[in-house]
Design a protein around this motif. Structure first.
Motif, mmCIF file in Angstrom:
data_model
loop_
_atom_site.group_PDB
_atom_site.id
_atom_site.type_symbol
_atom_site.label_atom_id
_atom_site.label_comp_id
_atom_site.label_asym_id
_atom_site.label_seq_id
_atom_site.Cartn_x
_atom_site.Cartn_y
_atom_site.Cartn_z
ATOM 1 N N VAL A 60 0.827 -1.204 0.000
ATOM 2 C CA VAL A 60 0.000 0.000 0.000
ATOM 3 C C VAL A 60 0.864 1.258 0.000
ATOM 4 O O VAL A 60 0.612 2.202 -0.769
ATOM 5 C CB VAL A 60 -0.944 -0.006 1.220
ATOM 6 N N ARG A 61 1.898 1.282 0.838
ATOM 7 C CA ARG A 61 2.742 2.478 0.924
ATOM 8 C C ARG A 61 3.463 2.744 -0.405
ATOM 9 O O ARG A 61 3.594 3.893 -0.836
ATOM 10 C CB ARG A 61 3.762 2.333 2.060
ATOM 11 N N VAL B 136 -11.171 -3.253 10.527
ATOM 12 C CA VAL B 136 -10.276 -3.681 9.448
ATOM 13 C C VAL B 136 -10.073 -2.527 8.473
ATOM 14 O O VAL B 136 -11.044 -1.947 7.980
ATOM 15 C CB VAL B 136 -10.836 -4.902 8.686
ATOM 16 N N LEU B 137 -8.814 -2.191 8.221
ATOM 17 C CA LEU B 137 -8.477 -1.182 7.222
ATOM 18 C C LEU B 137 -8.027 -1.884 5.953
ATOM 19 O O LEU B 137 -7.069 -2.666 5.978
ATOM 20 C CB LEU B 137 -7.359 -0.262 7.727
ATOM 21 N N GLY B 138 -8.727 -1.607 4.843
ATOM 22 C CA GLY B 138 -8.383 -2.232 3.573
ATOM 23 C C GLY B 138 -8.269 -1.203 2.463
ATOM 24 O O GLY B 138 -8.783 -0.095 2.564
ATOM 25 N N TRP B 139 -7.590 -1.591 1.409
ATOM 26 C CA TRP B 139 -7.403 -0.720 0.242
ATOM 27 C C TRP B 139 -7.748 -1.486 -1.028
ATOM 28 O O TRP B 139 -7.426 -2.668 -1.153
ATOM 29 C CB TRP B 139 -5.952 -0.269 0.134
ATOM 30 N N THR C 120 -4.510 -4.515 -5.638
ATOM 31 C CA THR C 120 -4.984 -5.351 -4.541
ATOM 32 C C THR C 120 -6.428 -5.009 -4.221
ATOM 33 O O THR C 120 -6.900 -3.903 -4.522
ATOM 34 C CB THR C 120 -4.105 -5.159 -3.283
ATOM 35 N N ARG C 121 -7.115 -5.960 -3.629
ATOM 36 C CA ARG C 121 -8.495 -5.772 -3.168
ATOM 37 C C ARG C 121 -8.663 -6.615 -1.910
ATOM 38 O O ARG C 121 -8.318 -7.806 -1.912
ATOM 39 C CB ARG C 121 -9.490 -6.217 -4.243
ATOM 40 N N SER D 236 -8.842 3.338 0.852
ATOM 41 C CA SER D 236 -8.655 3.912 -0.485
ATOM 42 C C SER D 236 -9.744 4.945 -0.769
ATOM 43 O O SER D 236 -9.479 5.997 -1.368
ATOM 44 C CB SER D 236 -8.655 2.818 -1.547
ATOM 45 N N ASP D 237 -10.979 4.681 -0.328
ATOM 46 C CA ASP D 237 -12.065 5.646 -0.504
ATOM 47 C C ASP D 237 -11.856 6.864 0.378
ATOM 48 O O ASP D 237 -12.097 8.005 -0.039
ATOM 49 C CB ASP D 237 -13.418 5.003 -0.177
#
Length: 288
Positions: free
Chosen positions: A11-12, A150-153, A167-168, A184-185
């Motif tokens: 992600v970074r 949960v943090l997702g991107w 990624t998802r 991401s949002d």
């Protein structure tokens, strides 16, 4: 908080090299936003939400592997270690050559997270992860009556090779979380954020110098054109357009491309600067 380090690294790098933000996601900024998010969901003040434990799990190259991979690998790992240490995040590493399958680090994170949850009775657990391997952990924590955030991107981009990467997060993992957060949002709309959310997001990104810049390197703002003269073992040479002498570069200087995609005679564009041993290409990309 429990970090899947491989996921955070992916992600970074995306936000630094692919996204218009062109900056690193800050660990401190993530902590501040998580505190804000949980406080807003629970209707309490951010000051009443504190991170009592933070753990980072990742597979890591040995020192020798890091040197062979690129000159900046060890430096970048040490910088991240310094950041994690400053933010009081406990690190847990498995050597890549002994880790086996990718699930090894996932299992370690899940076991430690569940063990600490049982014995320390946290109020909430935050997972920075997107893999389906954590579904059972989230279910077990929910059975204990422990909320999971949960943090997702979700993101995708076209690599220089033409291959689409990205990624998802697992939808089943998000379904098990009491507080699923699509970061991401959040990031895409952060410029229009107001009030406390705007303040909580103000530290989410930071710009960090590369190793070459950190030792005093300066480079021009204009990208120059050249061709690959030679590539080998994580480094190579570029012949600048209209020049006779080649310019050295490490694979860590590559932007939006992989080292194994380079070949002799390939046209690239680069930023010239000062490396550890003199003039070098400090950034290299395949698109002019």
């Amino acid at each position: 908080m429990f970090y899947d380090g491989n996921y955070l690294d992916l992600v970074r790098k995306y936000y630094m090299h692919q996204h218009k933000k062109n900056a690193w996601i800050s660990v401190r900024g993530l902590h501040e936003y998580i505190r804000y998010k949980f406080a807003s969901e629970e209707g309490v003040g951010s000051a009443d939400c504190q991170i009592t434990e933070a753990h980072y799990f990742r597979e890591r190259f040995s020192a020798q592997q890091s040197i062979e991979k690129a000159s900046e690998t060890l430096y970048n790992e040490r910088v991240l270690d310094d950041i994690l240490m400053k933010e009081r995040v406990t690190t847990h590493y498995l050597p890549v050559n002994f880790a086996g399958k990718e699930s090894s680090i996932d299992v370690w994170l899940a076991l430690d997270a569940f063990d600490m949850a049982v014995h320390q009775r946290f109020d909430v657990i935050a997972l920075i992860a997107g893999d389906a391997a954590y579904i059972q952990l989230a279910r077990k924590l929910k059975a204990l009556g422990m909320p999971v955030l949960v943090l997702g991107w979700t993101f995708a981009y076209d690599a220089a090779s033409g291959e689409q990467k990205g990624t998802r997060p697992s939808q089943l993992l998000l379904n098990e979380a009491k507080y699923p957060v699509m970061m991401s949002d959040v990031i895409d709309r952060m410029d229009s954020a107001q009030g406390e959310e705007k303040e909580a997001l103000s530290l989410l990104f930071q710009r960090r110098k590369t190793a070459a810049q950190a030792i005093g390197a300066e480079h021009d703002d204009d990208w120059k054109v050249g061709t690959i003269a030679h590539v080998q073992n994580g480094y190579g040479f570029i012949t600048p357009e209209g020049a006779r002498e080649n310019l050295f570069f490490y694979c860590s200087a590559l932007v939006d491309t992989d080292f194994d995609e380079l070949y002799k005679g390939m046209e690239v564009s680069f930023l010239k600067g000062m490396g550890h041993k003199g003039p070098a290409a400090v950034k290299v990309r395949t698109a002019p």
